[in-house]
Design a protein around this motif. Structure first.
Motif, short mmCIF file in Angstrom:
data_model
loop_
_atom_site.label_atom_id
_atom_site.label_comp_id
_atom_site.label_asym_id
_atom_site.label_seq_id
_atom_site.Cartn_x
_atom_site.Cartn_y
_atom_site.Cartn_z
N LYS A 271 0.86 -1.18 0.00
CA LYS A 271 0.00 0.00 0.00
C LYS A 271 0.89 1.23 0.00
O LYS A 271 1.59 1.44 0.99
N PRO A 272 0.97 2.05 -1.04
CA PRO A 272 0.25 1.86 -2.29
C PRO A 272 0.92 0.80 -3.17
O PRO A 272 1.96 0.27 -2.80
N GLY A 273 0.31 0.53 -4.31
CA GLY A 273 0.92 -0.37 -5.29
C GLY A 273 0.21 -1.69 -5.43
O GLY A 273 0.77 -2.63 -5.97
N LYS A 274 -1.06 -1.75 -4.97
CA LYS A 274 -1.77 -3.04 -5.05
C LYS A 274 -2.10 -3.45 -6.50
O LYS A 274 -1.75 -4.56 -6.91
N PRO A 275 -2.73 -2.61 -7.30
CA PRO A 275 -3.08 -3.08 -8.65
C PRO A 275 -1.90 -2.94 -9.61
O PRO A 275 -1.95 -2.21 -10.59
N LEU A 289 0.70 0.54 -14.13
CA LEU A 289 0.92 1.08 -12.79
C LEU A 289 -0.40 1.62 -12.25
O LEU A 289 -1.25 2.07 -13.02
N PRO A 290 -0.55 1.60 -10.93
CA PRO A 290 -1.79 2.13 -10.35
C PRO A 290 -1.97 3.60 -10.74
O PRO A 290 -1.00 4.27 -11.10
N GLY A 291 -3.20 4.11 -10.66
CA GLY A 291 -3.45 5.48 -11.14
C GLY A 291 -2.93 6.57 -10.23
O GLY A 291 -2.55 7.64 -10.69
N ASN A 292 -2.88 6.31 -8.93
CA ASN A 292 -2.50 7.40 -8.03
C ASN A 292 -1.00 7.67 -8.07
O ASN A 292 -0.19 6.74 -8.09
N PRO A 293 -0.65 8.97 -8.08
CA PRO A 293 0.75 9.34 -8.31
C PRO A 293 1.77 8.77 -7.31
O PRO A 293 2.87 8.42 -7.70
#
Ligand code: AMP
Ligand code: MG
Length: 396
Positions: A271-275, A289-293
């Motif tokens: 967390k972050p980095g799950k998807p 990569l996940p959407g959040n910066p």
């Protein structure tokens, strides 16, 4: 969900082959990865040289007064032979004649009418011996090293003017999301600025990759498939941000499969980095990569740079070290390893910064790294020992 360690080992397993190499001038090689060990063509120093401005005297020459037979500056060939009772005045960097035992500093000498006497000469020899730093044939920099200012300086100093290096890894950057705009004048209800695009372009550029394509795409399956297909023809690594989660409009995994790639990783317990999506195929390598910066920032270092390393023979590891917590921390126990942006206090302790979650990239600017807090932890006392992860960007 798989663990971070499993994800990394899958990555290491699936990336095969290297990008091609080319031979270029050392002075233009900053950021590149060396393809072969580099051996010195010269001795350093190339001759016995003086480390001080002073007077060179023979080993075991007990004279009280020495006749000055010459003055040698740096860059001159020097004199061949010194007799007992004589000395040659040498400047820093000048060659000293054979048999010289020491150089007495100018500060400890009194010279008059072509003769010199020494007051309390120090025990130091003040001579840099030929090849004491590097001998011809010594390995200076190993294959797989990333060339930076020190490598350029050392290679040049060792007489090496060209090097074989990996060609830059080509990256395509695709930011996905109906909400994204690239210009503030296009901001409207529900829209946000595309921050991942610039973040990834700059991270890749900084690590020596060539960005061959950068675009923003809506959440539109045919457009995504077409764009990924095109990107795979133009890049070694395709970096897609957003659209890999479980939302109604997360079409990227389907598009990846449509392009003939196989997905090896899709969920990681961080967390972050799950998807985190990782796919390979004959056409290339792709990271979703996940959407959040903040997630993009972390996963770029944790996964993408490792992949770049595998393609070039370079080894990249984020720096991880142990540190103690400045204050007690209470939190909701998570089911994933958490990366918490934190600063290092003057006392050398870790203190999480105010952080609202993985969209809050602003918080990361005030951090020195990410504390790594394992899953299932509710309370950490002040002084608890944790790991912290940092990336090179923080030394900007
Ligand atoms: P997604 O993974 O597409 O569901 O996106 C997760 C979150 O990241 C959403 O709040 C998106 O608006 C945000 N996001 C996606 N792409 C970007 C981007 N390029 N820049 C900034 N935020 C983004
Ligand atoms: Mg999205």
């Amino acid at each position: 969900m798989i663990s971070l360690e499993t994800a990394i080992s899958i990555l290491q397993d699936k990336i095969r082959g290297r990008v091609p190499t080319e031979t270029i001038p050392v002075r233009e090689a900053a950021g590149r990865i060396l393809a072969a060990d580099q051996k010195s063509k010269v001795n350093l120093p190339p001759f016995d040289k003086s480390a001080m401005d002073g007077y060179a005297i023979l080993e075991d020459d007990p004279s009280e007064t020495y006749r000055v037979v010459g003055v040698v500056s740096a860059g001159e060939p020097g004199i061949d032979k010194l007799e007992p009772g004589t000395t040659v005045k040498v400047m820093t960097g000048a060659p000293v004649p054979p048999g010289v035992g020491k150089v007495v500093m100018i500060e400890q000498a009194v010279e008059k009418d072509g003769y010199v006497q020494f007051e309390k000469p120090s025990a130091s020899r003040h001579i840099c011996k030929k090849a004491e730093d590097i001998a011809v044939g010594d390995t200076i920099v190993k294959a797989g090293a990333r060339v930076g200012p020190l490598e350029i300086s050392n290679l040049t100093g060792c007489g090496i003017s060209t090097v074989e290096v990996s060609k830059p890894v080509r990256a395509a950057v695709i930011a996905t999301g109906d909400e994204l705009v690239d210009s503030p004048s296009d901001l409207g209800p529900g829209k946000i600025m595309n921050t991942n695009g610039p973040l990834l372009c700059e991270l890749t550029r900084r690590w020596g990759l060539d960005v061959t394509l950068s675009e923003v795409l809506p959440d539109d399956p045919p457009k995504l498939t077409k764009a990924i297909q095109n990107a795979l023809t133009r890049a070694d690594i395709v970096l897609v941000s957003g659209g890999v989660s479980v939302g109604d409009f997360d079409y990227v995994p389907d598009a990846i499969r449509q392009c003939g790639l196989e997905i090896h990783i899709s969920r990681v317990a961080t967390k972050p980095g799950k998807p985190l999506t990782f796919a390979t195929g004959e056409k290339g390598i792709l990271f979703g990569l996940p959407g959040n910066p903040v997630a993009v920032y972390v996963t770029f270092h944790v996964y993408v740079l490792r992949a770049v390393g595998l393609l070039t023979g370079w080894t990249y590891e984020p720096k991880v070290f142990k540190i103690r917590l400045a204050k007690e921390r209470r939190q909701k126990p998570g089911d994933r390893l958490a990366f918490v942006p934190s600063r290092i206090t003057a006392e050398g302790l870790a203190e999480p910064v105010v952080y609202h979650g993985s969209a809050h990239i602003n918080a990361v600017m005030g951090a020195d790294g990410f504390l790594m807090i394992p899953a299932g932890i509710e309370r950490l006392p002040a002084g608890a020992e944790l790991k912290m992860m940092t990336f090179e960007e923080w030394s900007r």
